[in-house]
Design an enzyme around this catalytic site. Structure first.
Site, mmCIF file in Angstrom:
data_model
loop_
_atom_site.group_PDB
_atom_site.id
_atom_site.type_symbol
_atom_site.label_atom_id
_atom_site.label_comp_id
_atom_site.label_asym_id
_atom_site.label_seq_id
_atom_site.Cartn_x
_atom_site.Cartn_y
_atom_site.Cartn_z
ATOM 1 N N ASP A 109 -15.939 16.296 -11.949
ATOM 2 C CA ASP A 109 -15.634 16.342 -10.418
ATOM 3 C C ASP A 109 -16.316 15.020 -10.026
ATOM 4 O OD1 ASP A 109 -18.198 17.643 -10.717
ATOM 5 O OD2 ASP A 109 -17.901 18.422 -8.364
ATOM 6 N N GLU A 175 -18.959 20.747 -9.763
ATOM 7 C CA GLU A 175 -20.491 20.831 -9.724
ATOM 8 C C GLU A 175 -21.129 20.295 -8.360
ATOM 9 O OE1 GLU A 175 -24.442 20.009 -9.623
ATOM 10 O OE2 GLU A 175 -23.248 18.396 -9.170
ATOM 11 N N HIS A 411 -24.089 8.729 -5.504
ATOM 12 C CA HIS A 411 -23.548 9.192 -4.324
ATOM 13 C C HIS A 411 -23.130 7.988 -3.575
ATOM 14 C CE1 HIS A 411 -23.996 13.896 -4.291
ATOM 15 N NE2 HIS A 411 -23.943 13.281 -5.412
#
Ligand SMILES: [Zn+2]
Ligand SMILES: [Zn+2]
Length: 442
Positions: A109, A175, A411
């Site tokens: 993902d 996840e 991220h």
């Protein structure tokens, strides 16, 4: 004996000692079949990763990625199961000889992040997340994990006849966490029986990581990544005019005190010499206008721990503070601590980690297998590792020569995986799998 000869003898002694030390520390050479497979498949792995990177999908929405994986596994002659935990894919490869059973896991993902890497294959995808339109990006490198495992599957299928044992390939959705109101990730894969149909002797996974260079592999035995738990507090007062606070109960002041008091859980109450603890408030929502004291305030946050008793202790202490500080203000509180099942500590089985260290070192090369500090981030790989002995390791994402401390982290909208990490990740995972299977050949 002349001074000169003695000096030369001493030099020789130092040189031979240095050589012996280096030999003792030098890792074993990688398996020849790993080197050959890496050369043969590297271009494919890079192409898959670029393709997946350009087409990222949010958690539980990995339809295209799942199809790409399933199609590839079919092309290898495997019989993948699809639609597991929404979009997950698994397949079993049976080797030509008896041996142990292992599971290799990749997550698929992406995240609600608008990409700013400027890469030629950068994502232009948008989707809706929590009611907002957002860019979607593989900002955690799961594109790399999926591509690496697709390559490892192809390599292992090519060695099928000589291969001892069986391998379960696990391509997992979500996840990063299922959307609100949905189940997903490793928890749902396990709930749907992925380890009941095939119970492995060991499970392996990897993650690309900005804090290492792309020629480094990082590992740690025992607890490695934190348990992560979400919490929510609704502080309920009584609405009144901002000019007449005595006419109501102010949930904003009560919330401020709860937030301040909660800081003492880590600073004054937990034994942080044992294991670290983090309590973070991530959002505060309450009120609409400068002269209205609102009815209620919502607080959400996260708790990170490394010890199960300490984890439960933090829950109890935060509950206690929220309830009593609210009461001292004449307010009440509805607490969800934790708000969901959370992720347990990612625990690397000690014996398995020590057994596989030489394999990781062989893949990384001399001096490139590093010992990781505790990581406050969490992983749902932890759930597989609660069922069977697990080993999760990291592969650097930051180009060699650049400072990993300054690199955009996982991220971040600028996060990038140096493509040499795909090669290292592939070789490390394949080396680990082959060494484990051959060592345990029955
Ligand atoms: Zn992530
Ligand atoms: Zn991740």
């Amino acid at each position: 004996m002349s001074v000169c000869v003695r000096f030369a003898a001493a030099l020789l002694a130092i040189a031979s000692f240095a050589a012996a030390t280096a030999a003792a520390q030098d890792p074993a050479a990688p398996r020849a079949e790993v080197v050959t497979a890496a050369q043969a498949l590297q271009d494919k792995v890079v192409a898959w990763r670029r393709d997946i990177h350009a087409h990222p999908e949010l958690s539980n929405r990995e339809t295209r990625t799942g199809e790409l994986v399933a199609e590839h596994l079919r092309s290898l002659g495997l019989e993948p199961k699809t639609g597991i935990a929404h979009t997950g894919v698994t397949a079993v490869l049976k080797g030509g000889r008896p041996g142990p059973r292992i599971a290799l896991r990749a997550d698929m993902d992406a995240l609600p992040v608008t990409e700013q890497t400027g890469l030629p294959f950068a994502s232009k995808v948008t989707d809706t997340y929590r009611g907002q339109t957002t860019g979607v990006m593989h900002a955690c490198g799961h594109d790399a994990h999926t591509a690496i495992l697709m390559g490892v599957a192809e390599a292992l299928v090519g060695m099928r006849e000589e291969l001892p044992g069986e391998i379960l390939f696990v391509f997992q959705p979500a996840e990063e966490g299922a959307p609100e109101g949905e189940e997903g990730g490793a928890a749902l894969m396990l709930k749907e029986g992925v380890f009941e149909e095939f119970t492995p002797d060991a499970v392996f996974g990897l993650h690309v990581f900005s804090t290492l260079n792309a020629d480094q592999v990082g590992v740690r035995a025992g607890p490695m990544m934190a348990a992560s738990d979400r919490f929510g507090l609704k502080v309920i007062g009584r609405q009144t005019h901002g000019s007449r606070p005595w006419g109501g109960v102010d949930p904003i002041v009560a919330s401020a005190q709860i937030i301040s008091q909660a800081q003492t859980i880590v600073s004054r109450q937990m034994d942080i010499s044992k294991q670290p603890v983090v309590v973070t408030f991530g959002a505060i929502n309450g009120g609409i206008r400068y002269n209205i004291i609102p009815d209620e305030v919502e607080l959400v946050g996260t708790i990170r721990t490394f010890d199960e008793d300490m984890r439960k202790d933090v829950f109890a202490r935060l509950n206690h503070i929220a309830e009593h500080v609210a009461a001292a203000n004449g307010a009440t509180v509805e607490a969800q601590i934790p708000a969901d099942a959370g992720n347990p500590v990612t625990f690397n089985n000690e014996a398995l980690t020590e057994r596989m260290r030489p394999s990781l070192a062989a893949a990384a090369g001399a001096g490139k297998l590093v010992e990781l500090p505790l990581i406050m981030g969490a992983e749902d790989f932890s759930l597989y590792a609660q069922q069977v002995p697990g080993l999760f390791f990291f592969v650097g994402a930051t180009p060699v020569g650049e400072d990993p401390a300054a690199a955009p982290s996982n991220h971040s909208p600028q996060f990038d995986v140096d493509e040499s990490a795909l090669d290292l990740g592939f070789r490390a995972m394949l080396q680990v799998a082959l060494d484990y299977l051959h060592d345990g050949e029955s």
